[in-house]
Design an enzyme around this catalytic site. Sequence first.
Site, PDB file in Angstrom:
ATOM      1  CB  CYS A 107      37.453  41.154 -41.010  1.00  0.00           C
ATOM      2  SG  CYS A 107      37.708  39.604 -40.509  1.00  0.00           S
ATOM      3  CG  HIS A 149      37.180  43.835 -36.032  1.00  0.00           C
ATOM      4  ND1 HIS A 149      36.124  43.956 -37.186  1.00  0.00           N
ATOM      5  CD2 HIS A 149      37.710  42.968 -36.286  1.00  0.00           C
ATOM      6  CE1 HIS A 149      36.634  43.344 -38.272  1.00  0.00           C
ATOM      7  NE2 HIS A 149      37.089  42.463 -37.284  1.00  0.00           N
ATOM      8  CD  GLU A 150      40.917  42.139 -34.247  1.00  0.00           C
ATOM      9  OE1 GLU A 150      40.937  40.648 -34.224  1.00  0.00           O
ATOM     10  OE2 GLU A 150      41.242  43.424 -35.019  1.00  0.00           O
ATOM     11  CG  HIS A 153      37.651  38.136 -34.992  1.00  0.00           C
ATOM     12  ND1 HIS A 153      36.717  37.479 -35.229  1.00  0.00           N
ATOM     13  CD2 HIS A 153      38.145  39.292 -35.128  1.00  0.00           C
ATOM     14  CE1 HIS A 153      37.547  38.335 -36.520  1.00  0.00           C
ATOM     15  NE2 HIS A 153      37.734  39.392 -36.559  1.00  0.00           N
TER      16      HIS A 153
HETATM   17 NI    NI Z   1      38.670  40.580 -38.197  1.00  0.00          NI
END
Ligand code: NI
Length: 198
Positions: A107, A149-150, A153
């Site tokens: 990341c 993954h995004e 966030h």
């Molecule tokens: Ni990330």
Amino acid sequence: MILPIVAYGDPVLKKEAGEIEKDYPDLDQLIENMFQTMYEASGVGLAAPQIGKSIRLFVVDGSPFAESDEDEEEDPRAKGLENFKKVFINPIIEEENGEEWGFNEGCLSIPDIREEVFRKEEIVISYYDENWELKEETYNGYAARIIQHEYDHVDGILFTDHLSALKRRLLTKKLTNISKGETKATYRMRFPLKKKQR
Ligand code: NI
């Protein structure tokens, strides 16, 4: 314009981000800046909280993961990545299907650390693109992985949150050092525990 990437420990990374409206100020410019910032840091995805904005927006470009050598055996998880450059606004993961598989994730907000994270193989996601067209699409393999993954966030979740308590404890010192600005990252960052910002 290249924006500083917020490092681990900043509260903005732990916050559930809010949806945006069509009239969000200078959205096109923001999206362009996010792509520029992501490319500068050699990332394949960047979410708005990582540049300090708590909004449900992320950009991806999976082309670095695309198969480059034609002689190499084809990796089915890399399919379609050469054209996988996209903007996701107000996304909703509608479904996650298939077996969980492990992948060593990194990341841009947590430089120098990579750990295996298990996620499901396939997702169905609805979102608005940069032209505010509503889409619903299915992704597999690495493309799904980047999106998962995004998407985390914008929900205030980091890949380290998926690790076992033991693994996280072993990383505590490294993570604190990142928050203080002790990292080998060469791109511009903003550190929550650093007194004087570079
Ligand atoms: Ni990330």
